[in-house]
Structures are given as structure tokens and as C-alpha cells.
Motif scaffolding. Sequence first.
Motif, PDB file in Angstrom:
ATOM      1  N   SER A 253       1.253  -1.300   0.492  1.00 13.21           N
ATOM      2  CA  SER A 253       0.393   0.279   0.070  1.00 13.21           C
ATOM      3  C   SER A 253       0.859   1.372  -0.421  1.00 13.21           C
ATOM      4  O   SER A 253       2.515   0.687   0.098  1.00 13.21           O
ATOM      5  CB  SER A 253      -0.158   0.003   1.287  1.00 13.21           C
ATOM      6  OG  SER A 253       0.194   0.466   2.431  1.00 13.21           O
ATOM      7  N   GLU A 254       0.356   2.293  -0.203  1.00 13.35           N
ATOM      8  CA  GLU A 254       1.104   3.573  -0.248  1.00 13.35           C
ATOM      9  C   GLU A 254       1.589   3.752   1.667  1.00 13.35           C
ATOM     10  O   GLU A 254       1.399   2.388   2.980  1.00 13.35           O
ATOM     11  CB  GLU A 254      -0.169   4.708   0.147  1.00 13.35           C
ATOM     12  CG  GLU A 254      -0.880   5.243   1.064  1.00 13.35           C
ATOM     13  CD  GLU A 254      -2.339   4.364   0.491  1.00 13.35           C
ATOM     14  OE1 GLU A 254      -2.796   2.974   0.838  1.00 13.35           O
ATOM     15  OE2 GLU A 254      -3.355   4.759   0.210  1.00 13.35           O
ATOM     16  N   LEU A 255       1.910   4.425   2.227  1.00 11.74           N
ATOM     17  CA  LEU A 255       2.540   4.482   3.185  1.00 11.74           C
ATOM     18  C   LEU A 255       1.613   5.491   4.308  1.00 11.74           C
ATOM     19  O   LEU A 255       0.920   6.308   3.911  1.00 11.74           O
ATOM     20  CB  LEU A 255       3.938   6.205   3.435  1.00 11.74           C
ATOM     21  CG  LEU A 255       5.500   5.720   2.338  1.00 11.74           C
ATOM     22  CD1 LEU A 255       6.827   6.737   3.109  1.00 11.74           C
ATOM     23  CD2 LEU A 255       5.598   3.893   2.305  1.00 11.74           C
ATOM     24  N   LEU A 256       1.869   4.945   5.230  1.00 12.51           N
ATOM     25  CA  LEU A 256       0.378   4.848   6.770  1.00 12.51           C
ATOM     26  C   LEU A 256       0.928   5.393   7.701  1.00 12.51           C
ATOM     27  O   LEU A 256       2.441   4.515   7.619  1.00 12.51           O
ATOM     28  CB  LEU A 256      -0.925   3.714   6.490  1.00 12.51           C
ATOM     29  CG  LEU A 256      -1.044   3.408   4.575  1.00 12.51           C
ATOM     30  CD1 LEU A 256      -1.963   2.192   4.982  1.00 12.51           C
ATOM     31  CD2 LEU A 256      -1.808   4.631   4.818  1.00 12.51           C
ATOM     32  N   GLU A 257       0.187   5.897   8.248  1.00 13.94           N
ATOM     33  CA  GLU A 257       0.748   6.016   9.644  1.00 13.94           C
ATOM     34  C   GLU A 257       0.347   4.939  10.170  1.00 13.94           C
ATOM     35  O   GLU A 257      -0.057   4.078   9.909  1.00 13.94           O
ATOM     36  CB  GLU A 257      -0.424   7.099  10.819  1.00 13.94           C
ATOM     37  CG  GLU A 257      -0.079   8.307  10.137  1.00 13.94           C
ATOM     38  CD  GLU A 257      -0.200   9.860  10.626  1.00 13.94           C
ATOM     39  OE1 GLU A 257      -1.636   9.168  11.933  1.00 13.94           O
ATOM     40  OE2 GLU A 257      -0.302  10.922   9.707  1.00 13.94           O
ATOM     41  N   PRO A 258       0.744   4.344  11.566  1.00 11.23           N
ATOM     42  CA  PRO A 258       1.475   3.400  11.735  1.00 11.23           C
ATOM     43  C   PRO A 258       0.074   2.333  12.383  1.00 11.23           C
ATOM     44  O   PRO A 258      -0.489   3.119  13.162  1.00 11.23           O
ATOM     45  CB  PRO A 258       2.365   2.908  13.491  1.00 11.23           C
ATOM     46  CG  PRO A 258       3.386   4.391  12.667  1.00 11.23           C
ATOM     47  CD  PRO A 258       2.151   5.499  12.423  1.00 11.23           C
ATOM     48  N   LYS A 278       8.950   2.072   6.410  1.00 10.23           N
ATOM     49  CA  LYS A 278       8.433   2.768   6.189  1.00 10.23           C
ATOM     50  C   LYS A 278       6.757   3.640   5.892  1.00 10.23           C
ATOM     51  O   LYS A 278       6.506   4.841   5.748  1.00 10.23           O
ATOM     52  CB  LYS A 278       9.082   2.768   4.416  1.00 10.23           C
ATOM     53  CG  LYS A 278       9.942   3.200   4.230  1.00 10.23           C
ATOM     54  CD  LYS A 278      10.483   3.737   2.760  1.00 10.23           C
ATOM     55  CE  LYS A 278       9.786   2.627   2.122  1.00 10.23           C
ATOM     56  NZ  LYS A 278      10.226   2.466   0.852  1.00 10.23           N
ATOM     57  N   GLY A 279       5.929   2.567   6.184  1.00  7.27           N
ATOM     58  CA  GLY A 279       4.488   2.530   6.626  1.00  7.27           C
ATOM     59  C   GLY A 279       3.745   2.145   6.350  1.00  7.27           C
ATOM     60  O   GLY A 279       2.417   1.697   6.247  1.00  7.27           O
ATOM     61  N   LEU A 281       1.662  -1.062   4.723  1.00  7.93           N
ATOM     62  CA  LEU A 281       1.339  -2.165   4.584  1.00  7.93           C
ATOM     63  C   LEU A 281       2.192  -3.623   3.264  1.00  7.93           C
ATOM     64  O   LEU A 281       2.205  -3.476   2.305  1.00  7.93           O
ATOM     65  CB  LEU A 281      -0.166  -2.550   4.026  1.00  7.93           C
ATOM     66  CG  LEU A 281      -0.679  -1.249   5.616  1.00  7.93           C
ATOM     67  CD1 LEU A 281      -2.071  -1.598   4.904  1.00  7.93           C
ATOM     68  CD2 LEU A 281      -0.899  -1.944   6.837  1.00  7.93           C
TER      69      LEU A 281
END
Lengths: 405, 92, 938
Positions: A253-258, A278-279, A281
Motif C-alpha cells: 500500500s501507500e505509506l500509512l501512519e502506524p 516506512k509505513g 502495508l
Amino acid sequence: MTENLPDHPDWLWAAAEPKRSYDVVIVGGGGHGLATAYYLAKNHGITNVAVLERGWLAGGNMARNTTIIRSNYLWDESAGIYEHALKLWEGLEDDLGYPLLFSQRGVLNLAHSLQDVRDSVRRVHANRLNGVDAEWLEPEQVKELCPIVDVSPDVRYPVLGATYQPRAGIAKHDYVAWGFARAAAAYGVDLIENCEVTGLDVRDGRVTGVRTTRGPIAAGKVALCAAGHSSVVAAMAGVALPLQSHPLQALVSELLEPVHPTVVMSNAVHVYVSQAHKGELVMGAGIDAANSYRQRGAFHIIERQMAAALELFPVFARAHVLRTWGGVVDVTPDASPIVGLTPVDDLYVNCGWGTGGFKATPGVGWCYAHTVAHGEPHPLSAPFSLDRFTTGALVDEHGAAAVAH
Amino acid sequence: MLLIPCPWCGPRDEIEFHYGGQAHVAYPEDPAALSDEEWARYLFFRDNPKGRFAERWSHSAGCRRWFNVVRDTATNEIHAVYRIGEPRPVIA
Amino acid sequence: MTSRPGEVVRFRFDGRDYEGRRGDTLAAALLANGVRRVSTSVQLGQPRGIFSAGGEEPNALVQIETPFPEPMLPATTVEICDGLVATGLPGKGRLADRPDPARYDTVHAHCDVLVVGAGPAGLMAAAEAARGGARVILADERPAPGGSLLGTAEAVDGLPGRRWAAERAAELDGLADVRVLCRTTVFGHYDDNYLVAVERRTNHLGAAAPATTARERIWRIRARRVVHATGAHERFPAFAGNDLPGVMLAGAARTYVNQYGVRPGRRAVVLTTNDTAYPAALDLAAAGIEIAAIVDVRQAPGEEWARRCAERGIDVLTGHVVTAARGAGELSSVVVAPEDGGQARDVPADLLLVSGGWTPVVHLFSQAGGTLRFDEEIGAFVPGDTQARDVRLAVEVAGSARGVPTLSGCLRDGAEAGRRALAAAGFAVPDQAPPPAVEDEPAAAPARHLWLVPAADGDGDDYREHFVDLQRDVTVADVLRATGAGLRSVEHVKRYTTAGTAHDQGRTSGLLTSAITAHALGLDVADLGVTTFRAPYAPVSFAALAGRDRGHLHDPVRVTAMHDWHVARGAPLENVGQWKRPWYYPLDGEDMTAAVLRECRAAREDVAMMDASTLGKIDVIGPDAAELLDRLYTNMMSTLPVGSIRYGVMCRPDGMVFDDGTVIRLAEDHFLATTTTGNAAAVLDWMEEWLQTEWPSLRVHCTSVTEQWATVALVGPRSREVLAGLAPGLDVGNASFPFMTWRDAEVAGIPARVCRISFSGELAYEINVRSWYGLALWEAVNAAGVTPYGTETMHVLRAEKGYPIIGQDTDGTVTPQDLGMAWVVSKKKADFIGKRSFSRADTVRPDRKQLVGLLPEDTGRLLPEGVHLVEPGGTRALGHVTSGYRSAALGRTFALALISGGRERVGERLHAAMGEEMIPVTVTHHVLYDPEGARRDG
């Protein structure tokens, strides 16, 4: 705000030109080939070694896996080699002098039926007897560890609990490969890219060298480490392997907050997911049913994977798939690897890791190097011999997957 | 998602089919007469070529018939489809 | 620009309220409001602005908060709606903390020609294909057709491009066999022309979106022929400060002016390597933006463009470069210098238009397996031969996607591609129609391919401000560090630097990364290549891909005819395969243990009933039915008399138990085989596979009849009496209706087949009726005072008798002999599936794991299933507990286990290892209850 990735060392490895002969030629510059080269040099003092890679180093399954590391396997034989690997992982950053982003964030294997629960508890107890850390968690404990897992009874196959291996986790696959490559190169091992093996020379039942797109190379011993192409390469020496090659896909996925602090795997619902440093998934999808050497799977596998992911993680609904990719995995009849000798003298094989090769990287490198150096199997890899298919002494990791009532 | 031409139903999506691996692997005439090695070969060893492969498919969500396909495992291109019992066609 | 025409739309960004116009993207509306800083970069935390006007946007990433949280969308693709709330992202998106209320759906479509992209080439291709009678789908990711025409405002056939495109698309959409899909991104091109697209249906409607409309839907399209008219992305060279807000692709700025009526700045400098930035500059100038200079890295721009610039008073600096963009947080000036090293000057500007040429969008073509070649003229990779190597693609590529530089060329090329597709799909190709007229198309001068503007003194001379991948904050310095570390492959450089791994997957940066790498290595980018293109072309939401396969539709739920009764009685349900089965039936105040003990006592001491309908049932019919079963089961089925029943086991060829069940002989040529609940489909498939592929000469048909029958197991010493009461016409005497036989009878007035079989060791019957009578039968039996029991009691009863459950007491590594069932393995039959494997070295080992019983010394201690056994003082696992229960009949707990050399160990004392705790147990024979079988006949 963002966890910055560590800096790489300023120097990795130099592209080597093939010499005319080596003591050992390793066919396949993936994680296993590089680790084997490293331990040949480090543990056995064998440094006149070439690693031949047909493309770019570690560009096959090493670059394509979902980086899960665990050792909580059912059978003693499997636990032996994977736990050996995990212990090596625990010291590998220091050993290689390279940041590997090895993160022991634990792995949850979810159970969704009463039989899943039985199989899971069985595995926990087997693990404990083998010195592998393992716990059985009830659904509310699963929720505590990974709050975004839906443990409600509304799910089609509700979470009835999970096994948990706290020492399990993830690492950064590229860094692992480069760490081994750099360390092997420092010992004097030649890492040769864009060098495809096109033939194996066998004389009087003994392998004497390889033919490549960059010319012939004589070899005292040849060690195959060509995951995804094992059958093709072994056939060059007339060796048949009980393998079938299939595409296996993964996605990010894109970078996501934890949101996801651990690793969750569910065989029944077919989900493997972690959140990388990096965040993003990182998720593994299923295997394509049909044999294929295309490094790309069918799209319905990805769609099913997403449906399964949302069953367990409803909050993923509006995350986006950024990239999908596929590798080719060699699958054996018992879902366990083949590591050891072949009917051809001085030709060794390491293959059939299916979907699980990454986590074994240091362990198999260690054992395979021993096997090649001594001409006989390392005790931990001995059960994974080719002749088990004749005796019937399989290490049947499919076994626990039998479903019936 | 392959488009597989079922000999009875016509071209259909791959998800309607079940894969059966290598074709033309006959059950041994007399298993008792085989050595362990020979029996192991029947049980566990199948061809795994990168290239043209004669393989079995069953149209499990359609006519439920088994049939054979010659497919290139390097490209996924299907070169021939034929019925069980028919010999593997020669493809130029 | 508050004077822009159009309907006012109110939205909120980063906590402030703004107005935009219907049809604006968020990016356009923000620019209209003078908002230039939109997000913060992921690694360096630098402010970033709006760089493009489309899906290739690397900078302006936003989080949607309202109507519903959605992470990471380019502001250039978000259509504003009333009430939209968004925030600029610092590199990471945020997931919602609540379930997504939206619906998602899937559409299957087939067509003769799928055209991807409704720009000039795509529209012409679709029109030609439609004219020839093909079924056509035309899909475009934007809200309106027109592609580049939307931004360039060029005229076609005397009409503004946007109107020309809208009219062509409307004509096409009016045709019965043509479907035009806007807001639809084709994101994957798979084998055999299977393409997947996502259609966004409600986002632009905001709160006005109808609740019944699926928010997004996935189109699964099978196309005979595909035309990729996917256009091109403008690229940019690396120079110092090229990430500052205010630096923008030239074509994008032109789009903001022409399509949205928005001025993205007040004073602009243009940096270009080709002619296409000139019309952009002229359009901006016409819109009132001051063009401070056009900096052309070439010596000779197109003459006509130079003339028009001169006419407008625009300064064209040929042979110049921009060595740096400067500003505190956003662009305030541009450093312009002659390339060969003359005096640099600082030009004040709030906008820097850049054009480094155009890169064909070859993602889908490449995904489809197409090979690429480097085109020196356009300085980019273009589609190669579609019939190359052994992959023959049913694909055409048209327009700027294959490097066609002009509008008239794209229109012609599109028409030709449409005609080729038509012919290839088997249609007669109609006479050629005259191409649409394009009037203003000045001759172009050759482009120059400049990737890197060398640093000037004091301006980014460490190359840490020369950005290559804006979204991943990757600079030229990073690429040089990678090559300096010894890396030689673009794939390695990508992984080392992370270039190309962000949300935009390197759409504007991929080629630049390769070019810089090639430059560093002294190679030609044509030889080095680019990294692999993979699906999806644009990000797709998980939910769209999951579609409706969620919750109860995730996997079919199967229930029996009596299911509602079980639920009404409060029975917790167990998932068994796809079935929901009642687990136990608690009475008021009872817990599971109490309920199961009560149910067990009822079955052993009185009479009890269970819904056994889920067992698989397969009709095996034909003259060779007995022969087929003889080959598949380990025991002999051909000797079974009509009217009788036999238990059987099936193995895989490797000798391991696969399934078990009873076989009923209904007639000489008709058997009914029952299977385990979870394995029913697999067993039918197994039979079919052998029948069709190995033994086609056998005259047998196999049919699943699982759903046709409902089955009530009637169990216990009083079962005969209950059955007699319900079936007055049936002679239930032990001699006239012996064990392992069946009778047709009327039970509770319902035609039934009654089988005298037992999975509990008690006198028992299974009453089978047509499934629609299932509930009536169940209620009638229950009304006779019979206690219902669930799967748990069934498991206890059978375990007391040592009957294994396949899949619980076996795991795919267990032979019938291991289960103590050598008696079920025929010695008379020459062969059956699995037989040969029984004589392999590993299957004759004496220390194989064998099924045994276990009695804990503490008779109240329940052994958890899965716990392992060790010798006292030992740590080596001998095997594990497969089943563990409290037994009402035995008055104690007991277990079944698979233990190495188990039968030899009967009487031995072992320990069940519960972590540190060791539970002493005694090994026993696996049949613990009524080993003589005395209770079977009542």
C-alpha cells in the motif's frame, strides 16, 4: 514523523569478471546463494567461489518476498533449521556489519475453526519442546497485540485465537542480500551479475563446470541456489527434482501512519500482512494454481486477497494498492525444501522452499555451505534430502492443513 | 486470468477451472512390481518445464470435464486443447 | 480568480475554508485561492506544491477527512464537492478508525475492442472500431473525454478541443454497442487481454451521492483487441531546487489556465528542452501571466514559436539553462545562465514551468508483456513490436503513447489503430474517413534530451537539491551514492535510493532516475533500461478490489434444512467447512461442559438425535460402480450385498488417509457413498478425476446429492423403540433389520431411507429424507422425547469408541494401519489407490505414530488437544493429543493421541508436557468404551 531508513555503507560490492575456474560455483545470486557464499568463506575458509546471477543480484524471490521471519514450524526437522536461522538472524546485523532492519515484532498465526485451534495448539506445544518461543493467545489477547484485527463473531470465519511467536518478525530483504553480498565480496568471493548458466558439464557422473552466457567456467563443486528455476537448472545435469513452479504474488500500500504493530498471518483466510518500517502495508497473496515461470500471477488472486484482508482488517478499506508483483516459487510435494546431495557427484541442490525461503536465509546458507564444504549433509538439513521421496519420510508441512470432519 | 478454451463449453475464465498438473502420467499397470524409486517417481515427480507443457484442467465450475492443454509456462500462451485419451498434438 | 464562472463549491483544506468551482480538482481550486504549499515531503520535511495536473502528481498528496477518511490522494485528481475536508500530507496517509459504509461492486464486460484513453488518439480509435460494427469500450481516467485537448485547448474540426471530444464521445456513447466510461482507470493488463479498471462513481458528488450507488466498481474486461491510447507524461530535468512549490510542469500550468481558468502564478520563467513549452507559455501569457523568459536549452527552437514569442514580447534565451530555483519555502527567483558558462542572473518569478520532454505511458503495454525500445527522437522508451519474440500481443498502441508528437498525428494514428484492431478482431474495415482538421500546428524543431543541469557554484553543488524523485525525496546525490557503492542495475539503484517506490510509482521520475544512473556509469540510458512496470497503473482501494466478497458473502454459508431450529434452540454454531453446524444445545444455566455431558448421557443411556445432514453424499451409478469403488477404497466394496452398508477408507496414492465414510449399496449398479462434511467436494472431484483421466472405460456416473437429503441420526438404547413408534410399518427387530443394513420406510409419515449404522457404538439409525422434509422429520423425532446433541457430543461419543475423525485425528501423514484399522485394508485386492505405498520404508517403520487412548492419572484432568507426550524425564516429543474429552460414560477424562510406536506402549506411563507442568497419563488401547461392541444391537 517518518522513520528514516538507515544509511547504507558507502561501498557494497564490485562487479566481478568471471575467472576460468573456481573451487565452488554457486548458481543463483539470491539470498540463499549469497548466504552460502558468505558461510563457505567465513565458516569453512573456502573463498575461491563465484556466485553467478543471471540478472541483478538478489533480483529474484529475494526481492519479491514479504520478509516474514519466524521459526514456529510444526515438525522437529523444520523447527530445527528455521530456529537455527532465527538465532543467526538475531546476531546477523552485527555479524555482517550492515543494518538489516531486523525487527522482532512478533508473528500472529490466526485460527478460525476449532480444527485450526487444535492444529495451532499442537504447533505451540511442539515449538516449546523444540525450544522455539510460542504462545497460544485468546481472541482478546490478539486484539490487545493488534487492535485493528476484527475479532468479533460477525466475521465469516471468526478469530478463535492465535499462536504468537514474539521473536519472529521482519527484515529488509534487499539489505539482507546486500549485507551478505558485501561480506562475501570482502572475503574475495566473485559476485558475477548478468551471467546466466546455460549448461552444466557432467563427466563420469561428476560435475566439472558450468556453461554461461559469459563463457564456460570450471568448478570443483557446483551448488544450485536457483529458486524459481531449480528444475530448469537441475535438468541441465539430468537431475529430476520433485518440484512444480508457480507464481506467488505480493503487494504494498501507500505509506500509512502506524496501525499494525506486528505480523499477522491467517492460513484459513489467506492473509499475511505487516507494516514495513516506512509505513506501507506489505501483504502476501495466494499462489497461482497452474505452473508458470511468468513472474506475475493472475489478478483474481489479488482480489481474493483483498477480500480476505478486509474480513480481518476492516480499517484497510480505503488503503490503496500501490504495486503488485510476482515471483516464481518451487513447491515440493511435502512443502518442505530439498537441501543436499544429488545423484551427480559434486553437484548440490538447495531448492523447494516454496513460499518460505526468505526466513531461512542465514540458516540454509550455514547448513548448505557445510554440506558443500564437507560433501555430506549438515545434521540440520539432513532430513531434507532428495531421497525422502523414495522412503516416504516426508517432512509434511502440508499435513496440518488437512481439513475434514 | 487465463482464457481457457474448454473443448465442450468454449473459452472461459481461468477461475472456472481446476488445475490438474502434468498430463499423460498414467497410473502404473502394476504398482506392486515397481521398486520404491519407481513408485516414488510416479508419486512425486512431475515434469516442470519452462516452455510448452501438456497439462490437465477440469472445467469444475462448468461441464466438470477433464481435458488436456498444451501451454507455454514461460508466456502462458495456450497452444492446443484436446480431450483426455487423445495424444499430445504436435505443434510447429 | 473569484470571478471565474461556474457553480461555487465550498471546501476546507488544512483547516481553512475555501471556494472553488464545480469541476475543479482540489489542486486547481487551491491554486485559484493562491495556496501554493500543499504538503510536506516525506524524508526532508520540505514544503511541496502542485507539480502536475493529473495522476502523475508526485508532490501534492492529501488526506481526505470528510465525507470519509481516505489516505493519500493526489490533489490533482480529487474533484471538489461541497463539504469536502482535506489536509496536506507529510508523506504518510491515515486510515479511518471506523468501518467504511460505502458499497463496492464488480462488473464483468466483454468487448471486441477496448480503447484505453479518450484523448485524440483514443477517441479516433474507438470511433473507427465502432464504425466497423465492433463492440467497443472506451475508458478514461478523467471526468471528461479529451485527454490532452482539455489542457491544450487546441481546436479540432474548428471546434474547441474539449467540445470536439465531448461531441465525439457522446456520439459513441449513443451507439448500442459502445460504452464510454469516464472516471475509469484501466490499471492492469493481464494474460489473454484481461484488463481491470476501477470506476469512481460517487466521490465527486460528496454528500449528494446516492447511498444505493456503489462508490467504486471494478470492471473486469475481456477484450479481443486492446488499443492503448494512454498518452504521455511530461518530464523534468534535475536542477537545484526543482522541488520548490512554484516549480510546475509546463503542460500542467497550461492545463490550469485553459481547463480551469486558474492562474498558477503571476510571473513565470519557462525551462524547456522542446517546443511544447512554447504554446504553454503563450497560453499563460494570454491569460495574463507575465512570462519573464523562456529558457531553452537548445540553440534553435521552432521558428514559428520563436516568432510568436517575439511578437508577444517574450524573451527567449536559447542555449541557456536554469541552474537553480530559489526561495524560502516557495519559489521566488530562478537562476538563469548560459549553458556554456556565462554570467548567471537571478530572475524574480513565482512560477517556473519545466518541460524535459514527454515520456509515453507504456505501463499497461509493458504489463501485457510488450517489449520497449528507446526512441532517440523523443528520448524515451516506446512500445516495441507487438509481435516480438514468442509473445504475440493482441494490442495496438496509438498516439503519444507511442511517441507521436503532434495532434494531427495522434488523430490519424488513433484512427489507424482503430482500423487495425477492427481487422484483427475479424470485422470488415470500412472505407477510410477524412481525418479531423487541425489548423494551427507549427513545424517542430528537434528536442534535446537534457537530464541533469550541472550545479553552478554555490547552488546545490553537492547535488542534494537536484531532485529526481520528488515524492521520495531522492536527489542526484542519492543516485550517485548508489552507483558509488558499486551498484550497476537500475533495480538496485531504485532499491538503494527508494526512487520510484512512492505513490506515483515513478511516473515522472523513472526515466530520469535511469538517465542519471546511466550518466553516472558512463552508459547509454537506452542500454540501461528502466525498472519493471507493474499493476496497478494507479493506486486502487482495497475495498474496491474486495468488492462484495466480504462478511457473509466472503465465503458461502451452507446450512441444513433444520438450521433454524438449531438457532432457535440457542445452539452455538461451529464452522465445519462452509457449513454451520450446531455445536451443543445448552439448557438454561448450562455451560458447554454440562450440556455435553448431559447430551452424552442421553445418547448412552436413553435416546438422542443429531443433524447429520452435512455429511457428503455421492451417488455412484453404473455397471462399473462397484469396480470404481474397489479401486478407490482400501477395502472391498464389490462384495457388499444390495441392502447393506459398509464402512470404508480412502487413501491418497501415498497411502495416507484421505477420507472415510459409509457406502450403501442401493442396487447392483447403484451405491451411495458418504464423506466427511469438509471433504465432500474433494471426494467427488477425486472420483471424477480418476474416472475421467485414468479409467474412462469404466461406466460410472458420480453425482453429489448432499443437498438433496436431510439426515437425522437417532442414537441410544431406546432408539429402536422411538423408531418403531415413528415408523409403524418398519420391522425394527434386530434380526430383520440388522446392523449395517438399510430399509426404505415411512418415518413420521415421510418417505425415508433408514440406515442402521452407528458412529457412537450405541444402537443407532440414520434416517434420511428428502431435504425439504428435514425439519418435519427432525421435529417429529424430537417430539418423541429425544434429546438433541451437537457436534461436540458426537465427537465425544465416537472418541470413546476410538473412531477417528479424519482431519482431527489424522493430518495427512497417517495410514489406516496407524489408526489401528488394518482390518479396513483389503489383502485380497490386487491393487487400490494407496496400496503400493504401504510397503515403503517409512510406512513399515515400527515406530510410526499410532492412534492410542490416554488416561490421565488425575481423572478430572482434561488433556488439551495439541499437547505433546514425552517419556518421563524426556523432552523428545513422541506425539500429540488429537482429541481430549470428559466422558460421562467412563466417569473421567480421556484422550486419543498419535504416539510413536503407540500400540507397543499400551500400559506405559507418559507425560503430557504442558509447558513446565508434566501431566502423567497411561497409554491404552484406543477403544475405551464397550470394546466388545455389545451395545451396538441395543
